[in-house]
Design a protein around this motif. Structure first.
Motif, PDB file in Angstrom:
ATOM      1  N   CYS A 260       0.955  -0.987   0.173  1.00  0.00           N
ATOM      2  CA  CYS A 260      -0.232  -0.251   0.167  1.00  0.00           C
ATOM      3  C   CYS A 260       1.041   1.493  -0.095  1.00  0.00           C
ATOM      4  CB  CYS A 260      -0.811   0.360   1.271  1.00  0.00           C
ATOM      5  SG  CYS A 260      -1.573  -1.505   1.343  1.00  0.00           S
ATOM      6  N   ALA A 261       1.520   1.345   0.826  1.00  0.00           N
ATOM      7  CA  ALA A 261       3.114   2.654   0.742  1.00  0.00           C
ATOM      8  C   ALA A 261       3.439   3.124  -0.383  1.00  0.00           C
ATOM      9  CB  ALA A 261       3.440   2.494   2.030  1.00  0.00           C
ATOM     10  N   ALA A 262       4.064   1.376  -1.172  1.00  0.00           N
ATOM     11  CA  ALA A 262       4.622   1.811  -2.678  1.00  0.00           C
ATOM     12  C   ALA A 262       3.576   2.107  -3.252  1.00  0.00           C
ATOM     13  CB  ALA A 262       5.109   0.097  -2.721  1.00  0.00           C
ATOM     14  N   ALA A 263       2.768   1.718  -3.991  1.00  0.00           N
ATOM     15  CA  ALA A 263       1.286   2.186  -4.268  1.00  0.00           C
ATOM     16  C   ALA A 263       1.127   3.811  -4.278  1.00  0.00           C
ATOM     17  CB  ALA A 263       0.049   1.040  -4.149  1.00  0.00           C
ATOM     18  N   LEU A 264       1.273   3.741  -3.220  1.00  0.00           N
ATOM     19  CA  LEU A 264       1.265   5.100  -2.517  1.00  0.00           C
ATOM     20  C   LEU A 264       1.627   6.233  -3.269  1.00  0.00           C
ATOM     21  CD1 LEU A 264      -0.928   7.838  -2.221  1.00  0.00           C
ATOM     22  CD2 LEU A 264       0.253   7.283   0.251  1.00  0.00           C
ATOM     23  N   GLU A 265       3.434   5.897  -3.410  1.00  0.00           N
ATOM     24  CA  GLU A 265       4.314   6.439  -3.455  1.00  0.00           C
ATOM     25  C   GLU A 265       4.829   6.606  -5.177  1.00  0.00           C
ATOM     26  OE1 GLU A 265       8.072   4.925  -0.903  1.00  0.00           O
ATOM     27  OE2 GLU A 265       9.617   5.490  -2.722  1.00  0.00           O
ATOM     28  N   VAL A 266       4.517   5.185  -5.829  1.00  0.00           N
ATOM     29  CA  VAL A 266       4.148   5.292  -7.124  1.00  0.00           C
ATOM     30  C   VAL A 266       3.045   6.458  -7.684  1.00  0.00           C
ATOM     31  CG1 VAL A 266       2.973   4.128  -9.534  1.00  0.00           C
ATOM     32  CG2 VAL A 266       5.076   3.171  -7.205  1.00  0.00           C
ATOM     33  N   SER A 337       5.679  -6.620  -9.319  1.00  0.00           N
ATOM     34  CA  SER A 337       4.265  -6.075  -9.345  1.00  0.00           C
ATOM     35  C   SER A 337       3.998  -6.106 -10.851  1.00  0.00           C
ATOM     36  CB  SER A 337       5.696  -4.412  -9.926  1.00  0.00           C
ATOM     37  OG  SER A 337       5.603  -4.017  -8.340  1.00  0.00           O
ATOM     38  N   LEU A 338       3.456  -5.766 -11.381  1.00  0.00           N
ATOM     39  CA  LEU A 338       2.511  -6.218 -13.117  1.00  0.00           C
ATOM     40  C   LEU A 338       1.727  -5.149 -13.431  1.00  0.00           C
ATOM     41  CD1 LEU A 338       0.586  -9.948 -11.831  1.00  0.00           C
ATOM     42  CD2 LEU A 338       2.957  -9.296 -12.874  1.00  0.00           C
ATOM     43  N   ALA A 339       1.522  -5.280 -14.493  1.00  0.00           N
ATOM     44  CA  ALA A 339       1.190  -4.101 -15.612  1.00  0.00           C
ATOM     45  C   ALA A 339       0.367  -4.342 -16.418  1.00  0.00           C
ATOM     46  CB  ALA A 339       2.120  -2.933 -16.557  1.00  0.00           C
ATOM     47  N   ALA A 340      -0.866  -4.349 -16.824  1.00  0.00           N
ATOM     48  CA  ALA A 340      -1.870  -4.406 -18.214  1.00  0.00           C
ATOM     49  C   ALA A 340      -2.682  -3.321 -18.775  1.00  0.00           C
ATOM     50  CB  ALA A 340      -2.924  -5.872 -16.765  1.00  0.00           C
ATOM     51  N   PHE A 341      -3.158  -3.939 -19.787  1.00  0.00           N
ATOM     52  CA  PHE A 341      -3.630  -2.858 -20.548  1.00  0.00           C
ATOM     53  C   PHE A 341      -5.468  -2.810 -21.088  1.00  0.00           C
ATOM     54  CE2 PHE A 341      -3.518  -0.146 -24.857  1.00  0.00           C
ATOM     55  CZ  PHE A 341      -3.953   1.247 -24.083  1.00  0.00           C
ATOM     56  N   TYR A 342      -5.820  -1.420 -20.758  1.00  0.00           N
ATOM     57  CA  TYR A 342      -7.760  -1.965 -20.801  1.00  0.00           C
ATOM     58  C   TYR A 342      -7.533  -0.667 -22.368  1.00  0.00           C
ATOM     59  CZ  TYR A 342      -6.736  -5.178 -16.862  1.00  0.00           C
ATOM     60  OH  TYR A 342      -6.573  -6.011 -16.381  1.00  0.00           O
ATOM     61  N   PRO A 343      -7.646  -1.513 -23.378  1.00  0.00           N
ATOM     62  CA  PRO A 343      -7.721  -0.375 -24.285  1.00  0.00           C
ATOM     63  C   PRO A 343      -9.133   0.901 -24.333  1.00  0.00           C
ATOM     64  CG  PRO A 343      -7.476  -2.017 -25.219  1.00  0.00           C
ATOM     65  CD  PRO A 343      -8.056  -2.641 -23.523  1.00  0.00           C
ATOM     66  N   ARG A 361      -3.299  -0.588 -15.532  1.00  0.00           N
ATOM     67  CA  ARG A 361      -3.295  -0.790 -14.222  1.00  0.00           C
ATOM     68  C   ARG A 361      -1.701  -0.994 -13.625  1.00  0.00           C
ATOM     69  NH1 ARG A 361      -7.623  -5.374 -11.880  1.00  0.00           N
ATOM     70  NH2 ARG A 361      -6.239  -6.515 -12.924  1.00  0.00           N
ATOM     71  N   LEU A 362      -1.676  -0.874 -12.210  1.00  0.00           N
ATOM     72  CA  LEU A 362      -0.654  -1.668 -11.863  1.00  0.00           C
ATOM     73  C   LEU A 362      -0.775  -2.636 -10.666  1.00  0.00           C
ATOM     74  CD1 LEU A 362       1.787   1.278 -11.656  1.00  0.00           C
ATOM     75  CD2 LEU A 362       2.053  -0.249 -13.981  1.00  0.00           C
ATOM     76  N   SER A 363      -0.612  -3.342 -10.864  1.00  0.00           N
ATOM     77  CA  SER A 363      -0.037  -3.820  -9.450  1.00  0.00           C
ATOM     78  C   SER A 363       0.652  -4.256  -8.959  1.00  0.00           C
ATOM     79  CB  SER A 363      -0.785  -5.852  -9.086  1.00  0.00           C
ATOM     80  OG  SER A 363      -0.634  -5.744  -8.664  1.00  0.00           O
ATOM     81  N   ILE A 364       1.076  -3.519  -8.142  1.00  0.00           N
ATOM     82  CA  ILE A 364       2.724  -3.100  -7.184  1.00  0.00           C
ATOM     83  C   ILE A 364       3.126  -4.189  -6.366  1.00  0.00           C
ATOM     84  CG2 ILE A 364       4.075  -1.337  -5.281  1.00  0.00           C
ATOM     85  CD1 ILE A 364       2.750  -0.554  -7.908  1.00  0.00           C
ATOM     86  N   GLY A 365       4.352  -5.305  -6.089  1.00  0.00           N
ATOM     87  CA  GLY A 365       4.629  -6.165  -5.429  1.00  0.00           C
ATOM     88  C   GLY A 365       5.410  -5.351  -4.361  1.00  0.00           C
TER      89      GLY A 365
END
Ligand SMILES: Cc1ncc(COP(=O)(O)O)c(C=O)c1O
Length: 386
Positions: A260-266, A337-343, A361-365
């Motif tokens: 959660c902390a890393a996601a906020l930083e990103v 961490s993962l990244a996905a795209f929704y056109p 969409r990013l999922s922060i690990g």
């Protein structure tokens, strides 16, 4: 991770003790005598009759999730999507009407549109930023409201306390997909939500290597209907997967806090980036959903989205191909961490989506936040420069 919690899970057999739960596998459950066997249906809810409704390993997971949710009952099923469908199949009949948040997990909306409708259950989607005015969408035959807050991909926040109040007054049941915040960020059952669904595949298990889901409720009648439906539909879960989920949950709180902390930083870094049009992440002050998030939630989530300010979808593809730390893949909540795209076309198909354009969409690990920020910055610049 209290001593009490550990001791509850101590496994003692013939002088052997371990910190890990035993993996009990079974299709057949044995009975001591024929009278017991004949009366086996009486044990369906509180005991064991057949492997389809679980073994003691499943019960350890269900108890652990119920404790985290602050709920009396929990049923584990094969996936988060299975849990969402199981609620609908347990509680809806032909002639009923159901409301689904327009931002809810895509396969749930597909299930409502292509399956529930086929069986005579009407559905409508509603504005994912709805509050108490949702009462205006209730019909005399409305039975359920499916909530997801923040919503998948576009992160809209519903006003859950107001919706719960309106639904209670109208005798409509609320179902919340709470996978993003988990009960560490929002304890939905104590907040009055009737049924809380978690995709255990995500944060709970935490390692992107299994599929499981749970339903939690305080209502004994609902619990019995869910357990019965699980049995009738054959929604068995594997004891090994329950074991792995329990092992993942030993580190849930530590992972959750870091992610959660890393996601906020990103999110904060992306909000200032020249190649980013909009960041979608309610824990970030300034986000459209921030006020709702901060008034109802005690924690964030590890998933955020952004609308890139790149000139074309080809440039967005260049961005993805330039990523080095983020890997490309769906799902989320794991340590990588993962990244996905929704056109843009996917957002345009929805009836209540205010986000225009493609969404990343990013999922922060659990990687260091700075390495993620650097990776995104480098890939965005490379995509813009080409
Ligand atoms: C918000 C949300 N709910 C439910 C699910 C479904 O979970 P599962 O993959 O376990 O079926 C997902 C999966 O991506 C999800 O993102």
């Amino acid at each position: 991770m209290t001593r009490q919690h550990n001791s509850r899970r101590d496994q003692r057999i013939d002088g052997f003790r371990s910190l890990s739960p035993a993996v009990w596998r079974a299709s057949t459950v044995l009975f001591d005598n024929i009278a017991d066997f004949t009366a086996r249906k009486e044990r369906l809810f509180d005991g064991y009759t057949y492997g389809v409704t679980g073994t003691p390993t499943t019960r350890v997971l269900e108890d652990r999730v119920a404790e985290l949710e602050g709920a009396k009952h929990c049923v584990a099923v094969p996936s988060g999507q299975a849990a969402l469908c199981l609620v609908a199949l347990s509680l809806l009949s032909a002639g009923d009407h159901v409301l689904v948040a327009d931002s809810a997990y895509g396969p749930l909306r597909t299930f409502a549109r292509d399956y529930l409708e086929r069986f005579g259950v009407q559905h409508d989607t509603f504005d994912p930023e709805a509050g108490g005015e949702i009462a205006g969408r209730f019909k005399p035959n409305t039975r359920l409201v499916f909530l997801e807050s923040p919503g998948s991909i576009t992160m809209e926040m519903q006003d859950i306390p107001a919706i719960v109040q309106a639904a209670r007054a109208a005798g409509v049941r609320t179902v919340l997909d709470n996978s993003w915040a988990s009960p560490l960020g929002f304890r939905a059952v104590p907040a009055g939500v009737d049924v809380v669904v978690e995709a255990v595949s995500k944060l709970f298990s935490g390692h992107s290597d299994l599929l499981l889901g749970t339903l939690a409720t305080d209502d004994r009648g609902l619990y019995e209907r869910f357990r019965t439906t699980q049995s009738v539909l054959g929604q068995a879960v594997s004891a090994e997967d329950c074991f792995l989920a329990l092992r993942g949950m030993e580190t849930l709180e530590l992972r959750y806090r870091h992610q959660c902390a890393a996601a906020l930083e990103v999110a904060t870094a992306l909000a200032d980036h020249a190649q980013v049009r909009e960041v979608l992440f309610p824990p970030r002050p300034g986000d459209r959903g921030h006020q709702r998030w901060s008034s109802a939630f005690t924690g964030g989530g590890c998933v955020l989205s952004f609308v890139p300010g790149l000139p074309s979808e080809t440039a967005v593809h260049r961005f993805f191909d330039a990523l080095e730390v983020f890997q490309i893949g769906a799902s989320w909540g794991g340590v990588h961490s993962l990244a996905a795209f929704y056109p843009a076309a996917e957002q345009a198909k929805r009836s209540h989506c205010r986000v225009e354009g493609g969404v990343v969409r990013l999922s922060i690990g659990v990687e260091a936040a700075q390495s993620l920020v650097t990776d995104l910055d480098r890939a965005l610049r490379a995509a813009a420069a080409n």
